[in-house]
Write an enzyme that holds these catalytic residues in place. Sequence first.
Site, mmCIF file in Angstrom:
data_model
loop_
_atom_site.group_PDB
_atom_site.id
_atom_site.type_symbol
_atom_site.label_atom_id
_atom_site.label_comp_id
_atom_site.label_asym_id
_atom_site.label_seq_id
_atom_site.Cartn_x
_atom_site.Cartn_y
_atom_site.Cartn_z
ATOM 1 N N GLY A 9 1.033 -1.300 0.074
ATOM 2 C CA GLY A 9 0.103 0.057 -0.244
ATOM 3 C C GLY A 9 1.131 1.395 -0.036
ATOM 4 N N CYS A 10 0.320 2.092 -0.383
ATOM 5 C CA CYS A 10 0.795 4.142 -0.337
ATOM 6 C C CYS A 10 1.439 3.862 0.572
ATOM 7 C CB CYS A 10 0.478 4.832 -0.835
ATOM 8 S SG CYS A 10 -1.987 4.853 -0.325
ATOM 9 N N TYR A 11 0.478 3.999 1.723
ATOM 10 C CA TYR A 11 0.947 4.473 3.447
ATOM 11 C C TYR A 11 2.064 3.814 4.006
ATOM 12 C CZ TYR A 11 -2.874 8.001 4.126
ATOM 13 O OH TYR A 11 -3.918 8.918 3.897
ATOM 14 N N THR A 44 3.934 1.864 2.904
ATOM 15 C CA THR A 44 5.770 2.523 1.553
ATOM 16 C C THR A 44 6.197 2.885 1.736
ATOM 17 O OG1 THR A 44 4.376 1.103 -0.973
ATOM 18 C CG2 THR A 44 6.930 2.644 -0.540
#
Length: 379
Positions: free
Chosen positions: A182-184, A186
């Site tokens: 997920g972006c968060y 990462t």
Amino acid sequence: MDGCCFSRFQDKPKLLKARNRPVRALAISSQKADGAIQVGILGASGYTGVELIRFIANHPYFGISLMTADRKAGQSIASVFPHLITRDLPDLVAVKDADFSNVDAVFCCLPHGTTQEIIKGLPSRLKIVDLSADFRLRDVNDYNEWYGQPHKASELQNEAVYGLTEIYRNKIQSARLVANPGCYPTTILLPLVPLLKARLIGLQDILIVSNSGVSGAGRSAKEANLYTEVSEGIFSYGITRHRHVPEIEQELSDAANSKVTVSFTPTLMPMSRGMQSTINVQLAPGVSVVDLKQHLKGFYEKEEFVVVLPDDQAPHTKYVQGSNGCHINVFPDRIPGRAIIISVIDNLVKGASGQALQNLNLMMGIPENTGLSCMPLFP
């Protein structure tokens, strides 16, 4: 198509200078290689799908032979994204009508909960990078708890490799199914995993506040994402129960070899793209802020996409926009014995499609920066 077939692309590497140090890279042309790897994009009408199209358009070894979008089936991609009108791409089809006979690898950009059964039904010869959350949690009971439904492909979960490229590169190279982070997570894991492995920070009192552009919520029409709802203000959401929490804690606990619990608060910002995580940590006994920064600099010294900034330069989302980069810096907190770590990415690139392409490059035996070495967009 087996990744080993592409060893010939690595015959003539050259050394390039990046941030005053040599980086091994490949001299490539703008022409597609003969026998290009044919890629399918499931869910091509969303933001992560169109970002993959943008990068693959300039990829010398990948071509797109299949794109699906159930609600847009039968339409051209240019009718969905007019900026792609000059591209020769296949029309969109429904997933149920997809023909995988001319596909070597698949990016799955479908919403969580819909991906498991689709991936379970794909030909076993395909390499798959899944951008949903469906295969990120190794314990299917955690998936059931946080996503409110049982996992429908638990037999594949043991096969899935978590795709944080700089940390799990060796496992990704031999994987068939990669769960793209997920972006968060990462932005949070890239600085914290090396520090926890080195036992430079405490396992308690890890406080994280993350800010995301609105594109992180996807392209579906939602009242909360209307311009008048989002502009000229910020708001936090998913407080204490955001679905990225178990993913973050799973990977931090693995790095620390001990249970790690974090305080995580995500906030939506009135901008299209970009993500910043501000992480407050306790220093281990005898460790200084300088030690944290030096360890991160050494850990990522040979990485193209992760940069530890010099001096007291604060990371800025504008300076990674449109790129696969992650910028990190470490600062002393006013509270003795604590440090503040700031990490920024483009949520649609390093936080999604860019990292997915980086992973598929590895899986196919291609230099991982292929198609990704573009400059950030500025201003």
